[in-house]
Structures are given as structure tokens and as C-alpha cells.
Design a protein around this motif. Structure first.
Motif, PDB file in Angstrom:
ATOM      1  N   GLY A  32      32.211 -76.440 -43.065  1.00 38.86           N
ATOM      2  CA  GLY A  32      32.377 -77.085 -44.379  1.00 38.86           C
ATOM      3  C   GLY A  32      32.597 -78.480 -44.411  1.00 38.86           C
ATOM      4  O   GLY A  32      33.367 -79.003 -43.473  1.00 38.86           O
ATOM      5  N   ASP A  33      31.852 -79.233 -45.118  1.00 40.30           N
ATOM      6  CA  ASP A  33      31.812 -80.853 -44.913  1.00 40.30           C
ATOM      7  C   ASP A  33      32.812 -81.422 -45.830  1.00 40.30           C
ATOM      8  O   ASP A  33      33.072 -82.495 -45.961  1.00 40.30           O
ATOM      9  CB  ASP A  33      30.568 -81.532 -45.418  1.00 40.30           C
ATOM     10  CG  ASP A  33      30.094 -80.875 -47.100  1.00 40.30           C
ATOM     11  OD1 ASP A  33      30.907 -79.939 -47.589  1.00 40.30           O
ATOM     12  OD2 ASP A  33      29.208 -81.570 -47.550  1.00 40.30           O
ATOM     13  N   TRP A  34      33.859 -80.484 -46.518  1.00 42.18           N
ATOM     14  CA  TRP A  34      34.949 -80.970 -47.182  1.00 42.18           C
ATOM     15  C   TRP A  34      36.067 -81.099 -46.357  1.00 42.18           C
ATOM     16  O   TRP A  34      37.116 -81.658 -46.897  1.00 42.18           O
ATOM     17  CB  TRP A  34      35.360 -80.072 -48.582  1.00 42.18           C
ATOM     18  CG  TRP A  34      35.612 -78.644 -48.277  1.00 42.18           C
ATOM     19  CD1 TRP A  34      34.541 -77.592 -47.791  1.00 42.18           C
ATOM     20  CD2 TRP A  34      36.849 -77.997 -47.926  1.00 42.18           C
ATOM     21  NE1 TRP A  34      35.249 -76.412 -47.777  1.00 42.18           N
ATOM     22  CE2 TRP A  34      36.467 -76.864 -47.768  1.00 42.18           C
ATOM     23  CE3 TRP A  34      38.273 -78.427 -48.089  1.00 42.18           C
ATOM     24  CZ2 TRP A  34      37.674 -75.732 -47.679  1.00 42.18           C
ATOM     25  CZ3 TRP A  34      39.170 -77.743 -47.890  1.00 42.18           C
ATOM     26  CH2 TRP A  34      39.041 -76.136 -47.589  1.00 42.18           C
ATOM     27  N   LEU A  35      35.983 -80.673 -45.150  1.00 45.46           N
ATOM     28  CA  LEU A  35      36.973 -80.854 -44.225  1.00 45.46           C
ATOM     29  C   LEU A  35      36.487 -81.962 -43.113  1.00 45.46           C
ATOM     30  O   LEU A  35      35.653 -81.444 -42.546  1.00 45.46           O
ATOM     31  CB  LEU A  35      37.537 -79.552 -43.609  1.00 45.46           C
ATOM     32  CG  LEU A  35      38.490 -78.615 -43.973  1.00 45.46           C
ATOM     33  CD1 LEU A  35      38.760 -77.131 -43.412  1.00 45.46           C
ATOM     34  CD2 LEU A  35      39.718 -79.237 -44.507  1.00 45.46           C
ATOM     35  N   ASP A  36      37.088 -82.930 -43.064  1.00 50.57           N
ATOM     36  CA  ASP A  36      36.941 -83.982 -41.916  1.00 50.57           C
ATOM     37  C   ASP A  36      37.506 -83.543 -40.759  1.00 50.57           C
ATOM     38  O   ASP A  36      38.488 -82.519 -40.368  1.00 50.57           O
ATOM     39  CB  ASP A  36      37.392 -85.389 -42.323  1.00 50.57           C
ATOM     40  CG  ASP A  36      36.546 -85.918 -43.949  1.00 50.57           C
ATOM     41  OD1 ASP A  36      35.293 -85.279 -43.866  1.00 50.57           O
ATOM     42  OD2 ASP A  36      37.380 -86.630 -44.438  1.00 50.57           O
TER      43      ASP A  36
ATOM     44  N   VAL B  63      37.615 -76.646 -53.361  1.00 48.86           N
ATOM     45  CA  VAL B  63      36.104 -76.790 -52.948  1.00 48.86           C
ATOM     46  C   VAL B  63      36.028 -78.220 -53.091  1.00 48.86           C
ATOM     47  O   VAL B  63      36.795 -79.413 -53.243  1.00 48.86           O
ATOM     48  CB  VAL B  63      35.508 -76.203 -54.096  1.00 48.86           C
ATOM     49  CG1 VAL B  63      35.548 -74.534 -54.078  1.00 48.86           C
ATOM     50  CG2 VAL B  63      35.709 -76.732 -55.586  1.00 48.86           C
ATOM     51  N   LYS B  64      34.769 -78.558 -52.629  1.00 51.12           N
ATOM     52  CA  LYS B  64      34.375 -79.967 -52.704  1.00 51.12           C
ATOM     53  C   LYS B  64      34.686 -80.564 -53.902  1.00 51.12           C
ATOM     54  O   LYS B  64      33.937 -80.480 -54.907  1.00 51.12           O
ATOM     55  CB  LYS B  64      33.148 -80.451 -51.898  1.00 51.12           C
ATOM     56  CG  LYS B  64      32.664 -81.692 -51.832  1.00 51.12           C
ATOM     57  CD  LYS B  64      31.324 -82.048 -51.362  1.00 51.12           C
ATOM     58  CE  LYS B  64      31.105 -83.331 -50.839  1.00 51.12           C
ATOM     59  NZ  LYS B  64      29.605 -83.523 -50.254  1.00 51.12           N
ATOM     60  N   GLY B  65      35.624 -81.829 -54.119  1.00 44.32           N
ATOM     61  CA  GLY B  65      35.760 -82.669 -55.008  1.00 44.32           C
ATOM     62  C   GLY B  65      37.050 -81.803 -56.100  1.00 44.32           C
ATOM     63  O   GLY B  65      37.406 -82.713 -57.098  1.00 44.32           O
ATOM     64  N   GLN B  66      37.391 -80.823 -55.964  1.00 47.77           N
ATOM     65  CA  GLN B  66      38.390 -80.241 -56.708  1.00 47.77           C
ATOM     66  C   GLN B  66      39.470 -79.421 -55.642  1.00 47.77           C
ATOM     67  O   GLN B  66      39.203 -78.580 -54.992  1.00 47.77           O
ATOM     68  CB  GLN B  66      37.989 -79.157 -57.717  1.00 47.77           C
ATOM     69  CG  GLN B  66      37.240 -80.145 -58.942  1.00 47.77           C
ATOM     70  CD  GLN B  66      36.738 -78.830 -60.011  1.00 47.77           C
ATOM     71  OE1 GLN B  66      36.478 -77.655 -59.711  1.00 47.77           O
ATOM     72  NE2 GLN B  66      36.472 -79.499 -61.013  1.00 47.77           N
ATOM     73  N   VAL B  67      40.784 -79.273 -56.343  1.00 44.88           N
ATOM     74  CA  VAL B  67      41.802 -78.564 -55.729  1.00 44.88           C
ATOM     75  C   VAL B  67      42.673 -78.128 -56.635  1.00 44.88           C
ATOM     76  O   VAL B  67      43.148 -78.883 -57.683  1.00 44.88           O
ATOM     77  CB  VAL B  67      42.778 -79.335 -54.607  1.00 44.88           C
ATOM     78  CG1 VAL B  67      43.740 -78.437 -54.198  1.00 44.88           C
ATOM     79  CG2 VAL B  67      41.684 -79.839 -53.511  1.00 44.88           C
ATOM     80  N   PHE B  68      43.053 -76.565 -56.708  1.00 45.52           N
ATOM     81  CA  PHE B  68      43.808 -75.984 -57.857  1.00 45.52           C
ATOM     82  C   PHE B  68      44.976 -75.611 -57.122  1.00 45.52           C
ATOM     83  O   PHE B  68      44.751 -74.655 -55.746  1.00 45.52           O
ATOM     84  CB  PHE B  68      43.095 -75.029 -58.569  1.00 45.52           C
ATOM     85  CG  PHE B  68      41.959 -75.360 -59.521  1.00 45.52           C
ATOM     86  CD1 PHE B  68      42.325 -75.653 -60.903  1.00 45.52           C
ATOM     87  CD2 PHE B  68      40.786 -75.614 -58.877  1.00 45.52           C
ATOM     88  CE1 PHE B  68      41.352 -76.052 -61.575  1.00 45.52           C
ATOM     89  CE2 PHE B  68      39.811 -75.884 -59.890  1.00 45.52           C
ATOM     90  CZ  PHE B  68      39.934 -76.127 -61.299  1.00 45.52           C
ATOM     91  N   SER B  69      46.193 -75.826 -57.401  1.00 52.05           N
ATOM     92  CA  SER B  69      47.180 -75.389 -56.628  1.00 52.05           C
ATOM     93  C   SER B  69      48.320 -74.794 -57.628  1.00 52.05           C
ATOM     94  O   SER B  69      48.283 -75.343 -58.918  1.00 52.05           O
ATOM     95  CB  SER B  69      48.094 -76.376 -55.951  1.00 52.05           C
ATOM     96  OG  SER B  69      48.488 -77.487 -56.663  1.00 52.05           O
TER      97      SER B  69
ATOM     98  N   GLY C   8      32.861 -68.361 -50.604  1.00 52.19           N
ATOM     99  CA  GLY C   8      31.653 -69.370 -51.155  1.00 52.19           C
ATOM    100  C   GLY C   8      31.643 -70.495 -50.482  1.00 52.19           C
ATOM    101  O   GLY C   8      31.955 -70.537 -49.156  1.00 52.19           O
ATOM    102  N   GLN C   9      31.704 -71.592 -51.254  1.00 51.67           N
ATOM    103  CA  GLN C   9      31.793 -72.864 -50.472  1.00 51.67           C
ATOM    104  C   GLN C   9      33.134 -73.490 -50.548  1.00 51.67           C
ATOM    105  O   GLN C   9      33.396 -74.802 -50.279  1.00 51.67           O
ATOM    106  CB  GLN C   9      30.741 -73.982 -51.587  1.00 51.67           C
ATOM    107  CG  GLN C   9      29.340 -73.571 -51.619  1.00 51.67           C
ATOM    108  CD  GLN C   9      28.802 -73.417 -50.271  1.00 51.67           C
ATOM    109  OE1 GLN C   9      28.766 -74.347 -49.463  1.00 51.67           O
ATOM    110  NE2 GLN C   9      28.002 -72.485 -50.106  1.00 51.67           N
ATOM    111  N   GLY C  10      34.148 -72.485 -50.842  1.00 50.26           N
ATOM    112  CA  GLY C  10      35.564 -73.283 -50.932  1.00 50.26           C
ATOM    113  C   GLY C  10      36.331 -72.325 -50.181  1.00 50.26           C
ATOM    114  O   GLY C  10      36.008 -71.529 -49.213  1.00 50.26           O
ATOM    115  N   ALA C  11      37.624 -72.567 -50.125  1.00 46.56           N
ATOM    116  CA  ALA C  11      38.590 -71.740 -49.457  1.00 46.56           C
ATOM    117  C   ALA C  11      40.031 -71.574 -50.091  1.00 46.56           C
ATOM    118  O   ALA C  11      40.308 -72.353 -50.867  1.00 46.56           O
ATOM    119  CB  ALA C  11      38.879 -72.425 -48.092  1.00 46.56           C
ATOM    120  N   PHE C  12      40.511 -70.321 -50.031  1.00 46.02           N
ATOM    121  CA  PHE C  12      41.749 -70.034 -50.654  1.00 46.02           C
ATOM    122  C   PHE C  12      42.725 -69.964 -49.542  1.00 46.02           C
ATOM    123  O   PHE C  12      42.625 -69.424 -48.493  1.00 46.02           O
ATOM    124  CB  PHE C  12      41.580 -68.683 -51.201  1.00 46.02           C
ATOM    125  CG  PHE C  12      43.004 -68.404 -51.842  1.00 46.02           C
ATOM    126  CD1 PHE C  12      43.517 -68.884 -52.795  1.00 46.02           C
ATOM    127  CD2 PHE C  12      44.013 -67.278 -50.876  1.00 46.02           C
ATOM    128  CE1 PHE C  12      44.842 -68.340 -53.298  1.00 46.02           C
ATOM    129  CE2 PHE C  12      45.135 -67.160 -51.434  1.00 46.02           C
ATOM    130  CZ  PHE C  12      45.618 -67.442 -52.489  1.00 46.02           C
TER     131      PHE C  12
END
Length: 318
Positions: free
Chosen positions: A205-209, A101-107, A72-76
């Protein structure tokens, strides 16, 4: 369920309870880290965090390898690094599974990962502001922690080569076998980890600069260099093991030669002493008072003759 969470706004990071970390989108970053993959963690990720079943299964899988997938809009992302606990020899690196995902990270980790502490310190220092920074920090911390350990493996082989001696064969073989086993265990994960980091750096994706992508590419290059160094260590360990085996074989041959020479010296002497030790009549000079001295002298002459023969044939120099 154990873990921690941080809410990052700008260059400020505040620790928050895991149950209260989820909230509205205020333009900041929420990092939630769980230190277990048990049923409670799975229910929390599925019901409270509202993650998809695929993501939850990936975050809590028992067997994992380094990989990266766009969902989707994120990455695993799954990465491997050193743990504070002693792990099984077949699985020397612990895993950290990351959903961003943009604004959230679960580890999620099953074993205490050394890199988690370094990432947490970076969050507290205010150097991490978005998911890209966080994942980059994980990749950098893992490679920085592994690099000295890989270098130590090479140093141990250097020390073994300097101490190559027939009197230390068994100790050296144990060290070489351990280094080779460790190198194989690390190499098993570093090659796919490089591919995972390279794939992550190229994801849209725009969450990676752009700077995140550069740092990820740098971490991938470092992983590739370590993988190449581990290949060299494994080959050197195999060659050193062959040298030690040859040295052990030469040592056995040398000892066998000494045993053979001693046996050849005493074989005729044993025959003579056995012959005159028979309790029968008719042995020549059996009643002569000088017979014992004569036989003893004859044995000495025969032994000396055999030894001189072996010396002239250069058997003692082999």
C-alpha cells in the motif's frame, strides 16, 4: 458519543468537530478518535462515516486482541496499551482499534489510553502527516509508555531478592505474586502485538512510507524485547516464590522443633507432678516435710539433663 477530530494539512493540524471532520479529499489527513463503543458510536460509524459492517464491528468489539488485517485498500489494527483507569487484573491493558485508509484514520477506545495523549500532542506539533505516521506514533507511544513499567517490575523483584528475610515472608510473597500476575497480563498481549506490528509493516500500500515501515519494525522489536523481559520476570518471580515457600517451610520446621523440645522437657515433669497430684493414700514421702523440695529438685535435674542431651545432639543448631 465523545471524541475529537483533527484535519492535518502539511505540517499544520486543526481541531474540527467530529460531525464535520468528514469531507472531500484535499490530500491531507483526517483523524477521528472516538472514546466509546456504544450504540450511538456504532450508528455514526456505519451511517455517517459509511464504514463497512465488518470494520464497524471490529472497531466496536467488546473483546479484542492485538491483530492486523488488510481490508480492501486499508488496514484494521488493534493495539493494547496502559490506561489511566485501573483495569481488571485479568485484562491489564486497554485497547485502541484503528481503521486506516489513505487520507483517513478512525481510532476507537473504550478506556482512556495514555498513548492517545502522546499521539495528539504529536499531531498538534505537526510531526504527523499521513496515516502511516499516525499508526507509527500510536505504536511508538504505547511501547515507550510500557517500557518503564516493565523495567519497574524487574526492579521490584530485585528489591525483593535484596530484602529476602524470614520476618518479611508474607509482604514479599504479596509483592512477588502481584509482579508475576502483572507480567503474565502484559505478556498475554505483547506477543500478539509484536506480530500485529510486523504484519502491518509488511502490508502493501502507498499509504505506508518506507520510514513508517522502519518505525513499525522498530516498535515490533521493542515489543519483542519487552515480551522476552516479561518471560524472564515471570520465571524469576516463580523461582523467588519457591524460595519464599522454602524459607517459610524452614521457619515452620524450626518453630516445630522448638515446640517439640519444650514438650520433651516438660513431658516427664508433667508425669511426676500429675502422679504426686493424685488425691490418694500411699504416695511415697507424701507426709515428709522435705518431699516438695525433693520433687522440685528432681524435676530440675531431669529438665537440665534433657536440655543437656539435646545440646549434645546439636538439636538447637538445626
Amino acid at each position: 458519543m465523545t471524541g475529537f477530530a483533527y484535519h492535518v494539512t502539511g505540517d499544520r493540524a486543526a481541531p474540527v468537530p467530529v460531525d464535520r471532520a468528514l469531507g472531500g479529499d484535499d490530500g491531507g489527513l483526517v483523524w477521528i478518535h472516538l472514546e466509546t463503543t456504544d450504540g450511538q458510536a456504532q450508528r455514526w460509524l456505519r451511517e455517517t462515516a459509511a464504514l463497512s459492517d465488518y470494520v464497524v464491528d471490529a472497531l466496536t468489539a467488546t473483546e479484542t486482541r492485538p491483530r492486523c488485517e488488510a481490508v480492501g485498500q486499508g488496514a484494521f489494527v488493534n493495539l493494547r496499551g496502559r490506561s489511566r483507569e485501573e483495569l481488571d487484573t485479568s485484562d491489564l491493558l486497554a485497547s485502541v482499534r484503528i481503521w486506516a485508509v489513505k487520507g483517513q484514520v478512525f481510532s476507537v477506545t473504550r478506556k482512556p489510553l495514555i498513548a492517545v495523549g502522546a499521539v495528539e500532542e504529536a499531531v498538534k506539533a505537526g510531526t504527523i502527516r499521513d496515516p502511516g505516521d499516525l499508526i507509527t506514533s500510536f505504536a511508538t507511544a504505547i511501547t515507550q509508555d510500557l517500557d518503564p513499567d516493565v523495567a519497574n517490575l524487574g526492579d521490584e523483584l530485585d528489591a525483593c531478592e535484596e530484602q529476602l528475610d524470614a520476618t518479611q515472608i508474607f509482604a514479599l510473597r504479596r509483592t512477588v505474586s502481584r509482579v508475576r500476575s502483572t507480567a503474565i497480563g502484559y505478556k498475554r498481549f505483547l506477543s500478539p502485538q509484536r506480530a500485529a506490528l510486523e504484519k502491518l509493516a509488511s502490508l502493501p500500500g502507498d499509504w505506508l512510507d518506507d520510514d513508517d515501515r522502519l518505525h513499525l519494525a522498530g516498535a515490533a522489536d521493542r515489543a519483542a524485547r519487552m515480551a522476552e523481559e516479561l518471560d524472564a520476570i515471570r520465571e524469576r518471580a516463580a523461582l523467588l516464590h519457591e524460595w519464599l515457600s522454602d524459607l517459610r517451610a524452614e521457619q515452620i520446621d524450626s518453630r516445630s522443633l522448638i515446640i517439640a523440645i519444650v514438650a520433651m522437657v516438660f513431658l516427664p515433669l508433667t508425669f511426676i507432678t500429675g502422679l504426686y497430684g493424685m488425691n490418694v493414700e500411699g504416695l511415697p514421702y507424701a507426709k515428709a516435710p522435705w518431699a516438695f523440695d525433693a520433687i522440685l529438685g528432681g524435676c530440675a535435674v531431669i529438665a537440665a539433663g534433657i536440655v543437656i542431651y539435646f545440646v549434645q545432639r546439636h538439636w538447637f543448631e538445626r
